[in-house]
Design a protein around this motif. Structure first.
Motif, mmCIF file in Angstrom:
data_model
loop_
_atom_site.group_PDB
_atom_site.id
_atom_site.type_symbol
_atom_site.label_atom_id
_atom_site.label_comp_id
_atom_site.label_asym_id
_atom_site.label_seq_id
_atom_site.Cartn_x
_atom_site.Cartn_y
_atom_site.Cartn_z
ATOM 1 N N VAL A 190 -77.947 27.181 -5.450
ATOM 2 C CA VAL A 190 -77.186 26.226 -6.259
ATOM 3 C C VAL A 190 -76.794 25.050 -5.367
ATOM 4 O O VAL A 190 -76.157 25.238 -4.326
ATOM 5 C CB VAL A 190 -75.926 26.882 -6.844
ATOM 6 C CG1 VAL A 190 -75.094 25.862 -7.613
ATOM 7 C CG2 VAL A 190 -76.316 28.047 -7.746
ATOM 8 N N PRO A 191 -77.149 23.828 -5.741
ATOM 9 C CA PRO A 191 -76.842 22.680 -4.873
ATOM 10 C C PRO A 191 -75.373 22.295 -4.932
ATOM 11 O O PRO A 191 -74.656 22.624 -5.883
ATOM 12 C CB PRO A 191 -77.723 21.566 -5.457
ATOM 13 C CG PRO A 191 -77.876 21.930 -6.890
ATOM 14 C CD PRO A 191 -77.915 23.435 -6.937
ATOM 15 N N GLU A 192 -74.928 21.597 -3.898
ATOM 16 C CA GLU A 192 -73.576 21.039 -3.905
ATOM 17 C C GLU A 192 -73.522 19.900 -4.920
ATOM 18 O O GLU A 192 -74.534 19.357 -5.329
ATOM 19 C CB GLU A 192 -73.223 20.507 -2.513
ATOM 20 C CG GLU A 192 -73.249 21.568 -1.419
ATOM 21 C CD GLU A 192 -72.125 22.564 -1.574
ATOM 22 O OE1 GLU A 192 -71.093 22.228 -2.209
ATOM 23 O OE2 GLU A 192 -72.270 23.692 -1.068
ATOM 24 N N GLY A 193 -72.306 19.521 -5.299
ATOM 25 C CA GLY A 193 -72.154 18.421 -6.241
ATOM 26 C C GLY A 193 -71.461 18.871 -7.510
ATOM 27 O O GLY A 193 -71.167 20.060 -7.704
ATOM 28 N N SER A 194 -71.207 17.923 -8.392
ATOM 29 C CA SER A 194 -70.535 18.235 -9.648
ATOM 30 C C SER A 194 -71.498 18.909 -10.613
ATOM 31 O O SER A 194 -72.721 18.873 -10.430
ATOM 32 C CB SER A 194 -69.996 16.950 -10.281
ATOM 33 O OG SER A 194 -71.071 16.120 -10.712
ATOM 34 N N ALA A 195 -70.931 19.519 -11.650
ATOM 35 C CA ALA A 195 -71.764 20.167 -12.661
ATOM 36 C C ALA A 195 -72.692 19.154 -13.325
ATOM 37 O O ALA A 195 -73.854 19.459 -13.630
ATOM 38 C CB ALA A 195 -70.876 20.841 -13.707
ATOM 39 N N ARG A 196 -72.208 17.947 -13.547
ATOM 40 C CA ARG A 196 -73.030 16.905 -14.162
ATOM 41 C C ARG A 196 -74.200 16.524 -13.247
ATOM 42 O O ARG A 196 -75.339 16.387 -13.705
ATOM 43 C CB ARG A 196 -72.176 15.682 -14.472
ATOM 44 C CG ARG A 196 -72.946 14.508 -15.102
ATOM 45 C CD ARG A 196 -71.998 13.406 -15.503
ATOM 46 N NE ARG A 196 -71.166 13.814 -16.605
ATOM 47 C CZ ARG A 196 -71.494 13.678 -17.899
ATOM 48 N NH1 ARG A 196 -72.667 13.135 -18.220
ATOM 49 N NH2 ARG A 196 -70.702 14.066 -18.856
ATOM 50 N N GLN A 197 -73.916 16.356 -11.960
ATOM 51 C CA GLN A 197 -74.986 16.013 -11.018
ATOM 52 C C GLN A 197 -76.037 17.113 -10.969
ATOM 53 O O GLN A 197 -77.237 16.846 -10.950
ATOM 54 C CB GLN A 197 -74.403 15.766 -9.633
ATOM 55 C CG GLN A 197 -73.612 14.477 -9.503
ATOM 56 C CD GLN A 197 -72.942 14.362 -8.150
ATOM 57 O OE1 GLN A 197 -72.437 15.347 -7.602
ATOM 58 N NE2 GLN A 197 -72.921 13.155 -7.597
ATOM 59 N N ARG A 198 -75.572 18.359 -10.943
ATOM 60 C CA ARG A 198 -76.529 19.472 -10.907
ATOM 61 C C ARG A 198 -77.361 19.517 -12.180
ATOM 62 O O ARG A 198 -78.556 19.813 -12.138
ATOM 63 C CB ARG A 198 -75.786 20.801 -10.715
ATOM 64 C CG ARG A 198 -75.206 20.978 -9.322
ATOM 65 C CD ARG A 198 -74.819 22.426 -9.074
ATOM 66 N NE ARG A 198 -73.786 22.879 -9.991
ATOM 67 C CZ ARG A 198 -72.487 22.794 -9.750
ATOM 68 N NH1 ARG A 198 -72.051 22.239 -8.623
ATOM 69 N NH2 ARG A 198 -71.610 23.253 -10.625
ATOM 70 N N SER A 199 -76.743 19.211 -13.324
ATOM 71 C CA SER A 199 -77.493 19.275 -14.579
ATOM 72 C C SER A 199 -78.651 18.295 -14.583
ATOM 73 O O SER A 199 -79.747 18.601 -15.071
ATOM 74 C CB SER A 199 -76.565 19.016 -15.774
ATOM 75 O OG SER A 199 -76.167 17.649 -15.841
ATOM 76 N N TYR A 200 -78.435 17.099 -14.042
ATOM 77 C CA TYR A 200 -79.522 16.125 -13.989
ATOM 78 C C TYR A 200 -80.583 16.545 -12.968
ATOM 79 O O TYR A 200 -81.782 16.277 -13.146
ATOM 80 C CB TYR A 200 -78.977 14.737 -13.664
ATOM 81 C CG TYR A 200 -78.132 14.162 -14.781
ATOM 82 C CD1 TYR A 200 -78.488 14.333 -16.117
ATOM 83 C CD2 TYR A 200 -76.967 13.453 -14.503
ATOM 84 C CE1 TYR A 200 -77.709 13.824 -17.136
ATOM 85 C CE2 TYR A 200 -76.184 12.941 -15.527
ATOM 86 C CZ TYR A 200 -76.557 13.129 -16.843
ATOM 87 O OH TYR A 200 -75.788 12.627 -17.860
ATOM 88 N N ALA A 201 -80.150 17.202 -11.901
ATOM 89 C CA ALA A 201 -81.116 17.709 -10.928
ATOM 90 C C ALA A 201 -82.002 18.776 -11.562
ATOM 91 O O ALA A 201 -83.222 18.792 -11.368
ATOM 92 C CB ALA A 201 -80.391 18.278 -9.713
ATOM 93 N N TYR A 202 -81.402 19.668 -12.349
ATOM 94 C CA TYR A 202 -82.195 20.690 -13.030
ATOM 95 C C TYR A 202 -83.100 20.059 -14.086
ATOM 96 O O TYR A 202 -84.205 20.552 -14.344
ATOM 97 C CB TYR A 202 -81.273 21.725 -13.678
ATOM 98 C CG TYR A 202 -80.431 22.501 -12.688
ATOM 99 C CD1 TYR A 202 -80.978 22.969 -11.497
ATOM 100 C CD2 TYR A 202 -79.083 22.766 -12.940
ATOM 101 C CE1 TYR A 202 -80.216 23.688 -10.585
ATOM 102 C CE2 TYR A 202 -78.312 23.477 -12.036
ATOM 103 C CZ TYR A 202 -78.877 23.927 -10.863
ATOM 104 O OH TYR A 202 -78.113 24.628 -9.962
#
Length: 270
Positions: A167-179
């Motif tokens: 799981v990458p660092e960052g906010s939930a929103r940032q991770r969602s765009y990464a996924y």
């Protein structure tokens, strides 16, 4: 005003993103339910999503089938709207819900099986609409199936990253765009590198990637509009194959990388 670094939304699109994003989140949340009743509920949600898409397009003065570029831009925006709202479970929650899964491999097997079932049900429900004497509704139903399938696959991708301790660092929103970038490319990107999440934020490049993936998926799913029950059968088969292929690719690549914390699995089960 759009945030700095975020392209302005396309003009002239109907604005009902909250309802559509909420419906996609509910569809994605049902992946663990294998019974016939829940599959019927998923089918109803896909049809409800189609109605919302159709109503929104009517309010915007467009018909999905009449303007491919407008339709594709709409779907891209709606998926970007929905991505941060799709419910993603932590590894601790996943382990608590699946106490019989003793290893990451066993847990990944369960998650993939649930997502494939859900995606198959969505494909069948979208294909079945071809039986109905409303041909103009078919492209909207197909659009809803594209979004619903993407939501299910996004949830699976995010939870596979958790299962394999990446799981990458960052906010939930940032991770969602990464996924979402992982989904659009069909492979497990290395999200641990510095600056990766920021680069993958809701950018013009991500929009282009997502649009291309939606277009490719839409072309593959066109045969689901075959008459009678053939559309349902084809839709189920196409979705099952696509979701399983994506899951297998992402899983294999995550499996080959070392987790940042070697003790992550035991810590989540404590």
């Amino acid at each position: 005003m759009a945030p700095i670094g975020e392209p302005k939304r396309p003009e002239g699109l109907p604005e009902d993103p909250d309802e559509i994003a909420a419906e996609l989140a509910r569809i994605a949340a049902e992946v663990e339910e294998p019974d016939d009743a829940s599959r019927g509920g998923t089918a109803r949600r896909v049809r409800a999503l189609a109605r919302r898409l159709g109503n929104g397009l009517a309010r915007g003065g467009h018909r999905f089938g009449a303007g491919p570029r407008t339709g594709l831009r709409l779907l891209t925006e709606r998926l970007l709207d929905a991505a941060p709202r799709i419910p993603v479970r932590s590894l601790a929650t996943l382990r608590a819900q699946h106490p019989g899964a003793r290893t990451p491999e066993e847990l990944a097997d369960l998650l993939i099986a649930g997502s494939v079932r859900a995606s198959t049900a969505v494909g069948a429900s979208a294909g079945a609409v071809a039986m109905m004497p409303v041909p103009l509704a078919m492209p909207v139903e197909l659009a809803s199936e594209l979004l619903a399938s993407a939501a299910i696959e996004l949830k699976l991708i995010a939870e596979l990253y958790a299962v394999y301790g990446q799981v990458p660092e960052g906010s939930a929103r940032q991770r969602s765009y990464a996924y979402l970038a992982v989904w659009s490319e069909g492979r497990a990107l290395d999200l641990t590198r510095p600056g990766t999440l920021l680069a993958l934020n809701r950018s013009a490049a991500l929009r282009r990637q997502v649009s291309r993936r939606l277009m490719r998926s839409g072309l593959r799913k066109l045969p689901t509009l075959a008459p009678l029950l053939a559309g349902a059968v084809i839709g189920a088969r196409v979705n099952r194959k696509d979701t399983l292929r994506l899951a297998t690719t992402v899983r294999e690549e995550l499996r080959g990388r070392r987790p940042a914390d070697p003790g992550y699995w035991d810590a989540a089960g404590a």
